[in-house]
Every structure is written in C-alpha cells, then in structure tokens.
Design a protein around this motif. Structure first.
Motif: not given
Length: 346
Positions: A98-116
C-alpha cells in the motif's frame, strides 16, 4: 518545460521490502548525480534513514514536508506519510504494498502538476499492490489512464530499443489482440517517440512475426500474412520506414537488430527475453507515447537479495540518465517544431 539546467526527478520508492530503496541510495551516493538533477523521493525520511543505516550507505538525505521545499543539490525525501512502517526485508507484504502505491500515485500527481519534471519508478510487487483503489497490472497501465497519450512499453539500452504490440496479457490471447488498428497505433507511437525523444529524424522500425517462421505461408498460423503484413504495408506506403514481419528466432542472434532504430515484438517474452540477454543489467523500461517522461529499471523487487547490499544499481542509474536525456530531447524538439527554419523563396 523550463528547467533543463536543474531537472527535478521524482522517484516513487516501490516495494520497501525489495531492492528499490537500495538502488536509489546507491545511485545518488555518487555526488556527481546532483550536478545533473535534483531528486525527490516520495517516501519518508525516517524509513529511508533506517534502510540507509542497514546498508551502511553514506547518502545524505534532506527531509521535506511540502513539495515547495525542494532544495536543488540535495537528495530530497518528501515525507508522504508520518507513521512508521514495519519492514521485513525480502518478504512479500500487502501492507508494504500500500505504501508503494501511495508513493507512486503521489509522484504521478506531482508529475501531472509539473512539480517534478520526470518520474523514475522503483520496482513494485504487482500482486501485493492490488486493492479497490488500484486495480492495474503495473505502473504503465495506471500512467496510461492518468496522463495524456497512448502508453507503450519501450525497453532501452543504448541504441537497442524494443517495443511491444501487446504486453501484460496471457499468451493465449495475443493473436486475438493483433488488429490493424492496434498495429498502426503502436507503430506510430514508436515512430513519434524515436523522433521527439531520441532525436532520430527518419527512424527505421522492424516488426517481429507472431508465429514460427512468420507462419510459413499459413502452415503454422495465418496471422502474419492475414493481419501483420497488410498493416505494415499500409503504414509503409504512408511514409513510415517499417519492415517485416521478421522470423523472431534468428533476428537477434544474427545481429539484424543492429540495422534498426527500434524493434517491435508481438508479445512480451518475444521481445524482453532477447532484450534482457543483450542489455547486461543496464536496460531501462521507458513508457513511450505519453505527454510526461517516466522510466524504471528493467528488474523487479529481487526479494532474495533485499537488504544484503548486493543489488546492482546500474539499471536504475541508467533509468535516471534516460529520463534526463528524453526530457532534454523533448525540449529541443519543441523548440525546433515551434520555430521551424524558413525556406528561402527563389
């Protein structure tokens, strides 16, 4: 994309009981990596420090609680959760999943928002991440839903690039998935990626046949003659340099693959077995066809060596390098296509 000089690399931490954290820490132990990019690990600084001590690593970590606190030149660890996580290195654990997916989905959201700027994903266990909230075979399928474009798995190692017409489906279903529409869409995705992501102006693409000897004129299956050849001819006639289908058994052993900018296999193992044999642990899984850049190492969680300091980080390091290269190539492509050279009138 305006951070070509300081590219922010988001890293989803993957399965914490696997080797993901180890290869991440080993990659950024080399301080020269921080001259190329700024990493942001989506996890928790306490658990990363625990793993670091277990490995006797010297990597200096910088914890942040908000993504607007990212510091260039530091290995930023975004504290995505506060609670402790019980680790049992080398063991399959659904809670850790569950923490692996928490990390992945949060990182994907940051990618979508242009933060990363780019995303590099450490390996997950495709079984322990399944839940009501996450019902995907892996990273690629989720990214295909969340990002713009058509995702395609493209395995890369230097000039060797292997894509797939079908990926994570049972072998018994491959033939039924091979339609003209799919073939045209996948080859166009590869062609576009070779141009904008790898700066190859007029790429040559080879396609492998489905059946042994490409069906031997229909004796060993009709799909190559009935589906693949007509689709490839239609694509070729429109100007794409696509060739095949080629019998898969001798294609790599004979060195034919070296003549092409990309090879497209009809199914997963047909492409990945020769790729991983030739890439010597330095291969990268690149998700082509999307509006954002994502790469990952070409290996899994490797529970058998987790926590022992034995993991080879070359594939992860190459995944970071490729993400940076593709990001820069896209900037260059955008500049060229937005301001094309004018043709002088006679």
């Amino acid at each position: 994309m305006n951070r070509a000089e300081n590219i922010i690399v988001g890293i989803s931490i993957g399965d914490l009981n696997g080797i993901g954290s180890e290869v991440v820490l080993k990659t950024f132990e080399d301080s020269r990596m921080l001259e190329l990019c700024t990493p942001v690990i989506f996890a928790n600084v306490k658990i990363m420090t625990f793993i670091k001590k277990n490995l006797d690593a010297t990597t200096a970590l910088h914890g942040i609680d908000k993504l607007d606190q990212i510091v260039p030149g530091k290995i930023n660890v975004f504290n995505l959760w506060k609670e402790g996580v019980d680790l049992n290195l080398g063991v399959n654990d659904e809670k850790v999943g569950t923490y692996a997916i928490k990390s992945f989905t949060a990182a994907t959201q940051a990618l979508k928002e242009g933060i990363i700027d780019v995303l590099v994903t450490a390996p997950i266990n495709k079984y322990n991440v399944q839940s009501e909230e996450f019902k995907f075979p892996g990273h690629t399928d989720y990214l295909d839903q969340e990002l713009e474009g058509n995702a395609l798995m493209l395995m890369v190692q230097d000039n060797l690039r292997v894509g797939l017409l079908t990926d994570h489906i049972p072998l018994s279903e491959v033939a039924s998935h091979l339609t003209e529409e799919l073939i045209i869409k996948k080859i166009e995705t590869v062609r576009k990626s070779l141009i904008q992501d790898f700066s190859i102006n007029n790429p040559k693409i080879a396609v492998l046949g489905l059946n042994p000897h490409c069906g031997d004129g229909g004796v060993i299956g009709k799909e190559d003659d009935a589906v693949l050849r007509p689709a490839l001819k239609k694509i070729f006639d429109k100007g794409t340099l696509v060739f095949g289908p080629f019998p898969a058994d001798g294609f790599f052993g004979s060195g034919q693959y070296e003549k092409y900018d990309a090879i497209i296999a009809t199914y997963h193992d047909q492409g990945l077995i020769p790729f991983k044999t030739l890439s010597f642990g330095k291969g990268v899984n690149y998700t082509a066809g999307l509006n954002k850049v994502r790469t990952s190492p070409d290996h899994g969680t490797a529970y058998d060596i987790a926590g022992k300091g034995l993991a080879d980080n070359n594939s992860f390091k190459e995944a970071v390098y490729l993400a940076l290269d593709v990001y820069r190539s896209r900037i260059q492509y955008a500049e060229i296509t937005e301001k094309p050279l004018r043709v002088r009138e006679k």
